[in-house]
Motif scaffolding. Structure first.
Motif, short mmCIF file in Angstrom:
data_model
loop_
_atom_site.label_atom_id
_atom_site.label_comp_id
_atom_site.label_asym_id
_atom_site.label_seq_id
_atom_site.Cartn_x
_atom_site.Cartn_y
_atom_site.Cartn_z
N LEU A 218 0.83 -1.21 0.00
CA LEU A 218 0.00 0.00 0.00
C LEU A 218 0.87 1.26 0.00
O LEU A 218 0.55 2.25 -0.69
CB LEU A 218 -0.92 -0.04 1.22
CG LEU A 218 -2.08 0.95 1.27
CD1 LEU A 218 -2.93 0.92 0.01
CD2 LEU A 218 -2.96 0.65 2.50
N LEU B 264 1.05 4.20 -3.02
CA LEU B 264 0.91 5.64 -2.77
C LEU B 264 2.11 6.42 -3.28
O LEU B 264 1.97 7.57 -3.70
CB LEU B 264 0.65 5.91 -1.29
CG LEU B 264 -0.71 5.39 -0.80
CD1 LEU B 264 -0.84 5.53 0.71
CD2 LEU B 264 -1.88 6.11 -1.49
N VAL C 138 2.29 12.49 1.51
CA VAL C 138 1.03 11.73 1.52
C VAL C 138 0.79 11.23 2.95
O VAL C 138 1.68 10.60 3.54
CB VAL C 138 1.07 10.52 0.56
CG1 VAL C 138 -0.26 9.74 0.62
CG2 VAL C 138 1.34 10.96 -0.87
N ASN C 139 -0.37 11.53 3.48
CA ASN C 139 -0.74 11.09 4.84
C ASN C 139 -2.01 10.28 4.78
O ASN C 139 -3.09 10.82 4.62
CB ASN C 139 -1.00 12.31 5.74
CG ASN C 139 0.30 12.89 6.21
OD1 ASN C 139 1.00 12.29 7.01
ND2 ASN C 139 0.64 14.05 5.67
N MET C 140 -1.84 8.98 4.90
CA MET C 140 -2.98 8.07 4.79
C MET C 140 -3.32 7.44 6.13
O MET C 140 -2.41 7.08 6.88
CB MET C 140 -2.68 6.97 3.78
CG MET C 140 -3.90 6.13 3.45
SD MET C 140 -3.52 4.37 3.30
CE MET C 140 -3.16 3.94 5.00
N ALA C 141 -4.59 7.31 6.42
CA ALA C 141 -5.03 6.62 7.63
C ALA C 141 -6.19 5.70 7.30
O ALA C 141 -7.07 6.05 6.51
CB ALA C 141 -5.47 7.64 8.69
N ILE C 142 -6.16 4.52 7.87
CA ILE C 142 -7.30 3.60 7.79
C ILE C 142 -7.72 3.33 9.23
O ILE C 142 -6.92 2.84 10.03
CB ILE C 142 -6.92 2.28 7.09
CG1 ILE C 142 -6.53 2.53 5.63
CG2 ILE C 142 -8.07 1.27 7.17
CD1 ILE C 142 -6.02 1.31 4.88
N ASN C 143 -8.95 3.71 9.57
CA ASN C 143 -9.44 3.53 10.95
C ASN C 143 -10.77 2.81 10.96
O ASN C 143 -11.68 3.23 10.25
CB ASN C 143 -9.63 4.89 11.63
CG ASN C 143 -8.31 5.61 11.82
OD1 ASN C 143 -8.01 6.55 11.10
ND2 ASN C 143 -7.51 5.16 12.76
N PRO C 144 -10.92 1.75 11.75
CA PRO C 144 -9.86 1.07 12.47
C PRO C 144 -8.94 0.33 11.51
O PRO C 144 -9.14 0.41 10.30
CB PRO C 144 -10.64 0.09 13.36
CG PRO C 144 -11.87 -0.23 12.58
CD PRO C 144 -12.22 1.05 11.84
N ILE D 68 -7.25 -2.57 9.23
CA ILE D 68 -7.83 -3.71 8.51
C ILE D 68 -7.47 -4.96 9.31
O ILE D 68 -6.30 -5.22 9.59
CB ILE D 68 -7.27 -3.80 7.07
CG1 ILE D 68 -7.68 -2.54 6.28
CG2 ILE D 68 -7.79 -5.06 6.37
CD1 ILE D 68 -7.33 -2.57 4.81
#
Ligand SMILES: NC(=O)c1ccc[n+]([C@@H]2O[C@H](COP(=O)([O-])OP(=O)(O)OC[C@H]3O[C@@H](n4cnc5c(N)ncnc54)[C@H](O)[C@@H]3O)[C@@H](O)[C@H]2O)c1
Ligand SMILES: NC(=O)c1ccc[n+]([C@@H]2O[C@H](COP(=O)([O-])OP(=O)(O)OC[C@H]3O[C@@H](n4cnc5c(N)ncnc54)[C@H](O)[C@@H]3O)[C@@H](O)[C@H]2O)c1
Lengths: 349, 349
Positions: free
Chosen positions: B148, B152, B295-301, B303
């Motif tokens: 991932l 990006l 690039v600042n990516m967050a996935i909450n909560p 995976i």
């Protein structure tokens, strides 16, 4: 191995940006530039860019592609002239017949089968006949509202619905974009401008939605539906290329939907405006997958469209050179990636 | 076209989860299961899963791979037995020699060249000799802290540094994971358990970091460095499989670094613990790229690791079948994606 040879066709914001990026990379060389703008024709590419030529070969911008393209005179051409398949088609076929790979920024080329299946078949045929390949890519369509969502579904056992939202600022853009997006016009003029086709808003939902549905194996019930609403400013907004009085249009909010088995499985939300912060809107890219598991992704602020498109096109050069002949999409090729080493190291024998 | 035939070798949490997923998919069939656990041998796979067999063919779990594998008896084997290349190697070679493709959950197989270049060469050779391919994948390594991030960077002209952080909860996991991660042990025992190798923490930083650096063309200065610290709980925490008194270990915080040109270009941060919410820690996956652009990516909560690994392995089946022969990584193949249609539609002629 010799440097990878690149031709840039269309030396506007995207084409010249790609040139700037390529000049900083190793193992790659710009051999020719084509642009029909009389202000650029006959000038040195380096002069137009405001970059020192140093010991590089001179590149004089030509307005006539026939002066530039000979068989296999380059490894790849970056075509940065068009948004629609119809406009790009003749140029793509022309390049392919010179046995040169093509990367196109045309939004519709990101998934040309969505709206131009016959032209896509023809492009695929010509590419295969000439042993080269074609890719349409960019930031959006190309990555943010399609490929990235597809990648995230890779971690899902089941997918029920996908929502992609891109909230971005138009402030960095120039007069063409302001005009196309209706920035600064009166609210009353908006519908007329949409109807007469002079205000296109975002181009690419049909492509992004088909890329996603084809990728995960959903069949769309029919053509996608989309809507386009003005973003009316409550405050005065200003950028170097636009002034928006309160009550006038600060940008466009586009929405699009894809129906699968009678349900709205795909939702696209894409408000673009100048100075969104003035009304407390913070920019970002969002992907929300309902499924097993749910996935909620946010990128804040949004990945900027200009740099992002420039980078995506340049970064895909090795993949396109390596690809088997034919018309490709981002679904067919290995994942995009930055190129921090010598570009030739990425070419397969 | 016949259904795609799958063998599952290792019917623990991952293998049985993949079986459950596969049973919900079209165009694919589980033909055999191998597990050496005496509690499973001789039983129906359906009985072990607690799923109705319906009109499907019976699958009796075998403890002996020689009872299962004959040449080309399946299209792909999902190998869910090991974490290390050394452990998986003989099994992989065995499967390849039966001319069957392999997908392995072994963390080190996600980028086996990082720590086992010779074994990787051997696997690649045998795969090519037999016209099949091998992929190591999973949620992490495999997607979250490597692929991932690579995707990006595709939108970046330049990359200065990459930080990947995965803050996840161990609460859903069973006794094996609790034991491996030292959940519930006394703080004083932590260092000893790390030293004697019974507390491994996360396996995969070496693989994730090499996947990223190879992808974007950075050369690592040397082996990566990593650290492993206990997460000491300030409160009492409990799950069905673990009890942690205040002052004891609730999990492990792993960090890893990759040096490029004398600089820490890659940072990995991966705290895993049970019930993180009890101390106000919210879970998520984060990728922070410094570059052009940032690039600042967050996935909450975050995976979830179990479902995510199951999905990644199953979803990559068509790509592995389509791949040219040899040892592959996630960098070589098209992007992962959910499979909501018939799996056979994804197989190239
Ligand atoms: N997929 C994406 O995410 C994405 C992102 C950015 C731009 N785009 C698209 O890419 C295209 C280029 O964008 P831009 O911002 O550089 O536009 P631009 O208007 O700044 O530049 C286009 C250039 O192409 C030249 N040109 C046009 N037709 C030509 C022809 N037949 N021969 C030679 N030169 C020709 C023009 O003179 C101009 O210099 C646009 O259609 C834009 O919508 C797509
Ligand atoms: N890359 C990732 O993100 C990722 C994620 C999850 C798990 N993993 C790894 O995958 C592996 C499997 O995970 P799990 O949670 O299913 O473990 P598990 O302990 O639940 O199951 C392993 C199963 O394999 C069987 N087995 C072991 N050796 C065997 C052999 N030689 N022949 C037949 N059966 C054998 C065991 O009996 C057991 O049923 C572990 O090593 C784990 O670390 C990787």
């Amino acid at each position: 191995m010799e440097d990878i040879k690149v031709i840039i066709w269309g030396f506007g914001a995207m084409g010249s940006g790609m040139a700037n990026m390529l000049l900083k990379k190793q193992g790659v060389e710009i051999v020719s530039v084509c642009d029909k703008d009389p202000n650029k024709i006959g000038k040195s590419m380096y002069e137009v860019l405001g970059v020192e030529k140093k010991d590089r070969r001179e590149v004089i911008i030509s307005g006539d592609e026939n002066e530039i393209f000979t068989e296999k005179c380059a490894d790849v051409a970056l075509l940065c002239t068009d948004s629609y398949v119809k406009g790009a088609f003749d140029k793509i076929v022309y390049i392919l017949k010179k046995k040169i790979n093509v990367i196109s920024t045309a939004e519709e080329m990101a998934y040309s089968r969505a709206q131009s299946p016959e032209l896509s078949d023809e492009i695929d045929k010509v590419a295969k006949e000439n042993g080269v390949s074609v890719l349409g890519t960019g930031i959006n369509p190309g990555l943010i509202m399609d490929l990235l969502a597809v990648v995230l579904t890779g971690a899902c056992e089941e997918v029920e619905s996908i929502e992609c939202e891109r909230v971005n600022s138009l402030s960095p853009f120039g007069p063409t974009v302001m005009e196309e997006q209706g920035v600064g016009i009166k609210a009353d003029d908006f519908d007329r401008r949409v109807e007469d086709g002079s205000l296109a808003g975002h181009v690419g939902f049909a492509e992004s939605i088909r890329m996603i549905t084809d990728a995960i194996g959903w069949k769309l019930d029919g053509p996608i539906s989309q809507g386009c609403k003005p973003i009316i400013s409550n405050v005065y907004r200003e950028t170097p290329y636009a002034k928006v009085e309160a009550g006038n249009v600060a940008g466009v909010n586009m929405v699009g939907h894809g129906m699968v088995n009678g349900e709205r499985k795909i939702n696209m939300i894409h408000p673009q405006q100048i100075e969104p912060e003035l009304e407390g809107v913070s920019t970002g890219d969002y992907i929300r997958i309902k499924g097993v598991p749910d996935v909620n992704m946010a990128i804040n602020p949004e990945i900027p469209g200009g740099i992002g498109t420039i980078a995506m096109c340049v970064n895909m050069i090795p993949h396109v050179i390596n690809a088997r002949a034919g018309l490709k999409t981002m679904l067919d090729l290995p994942v995009p990636r930055a190129i921090m080493g010598d570009m030739r190291d990425m070419i397969e024998e």
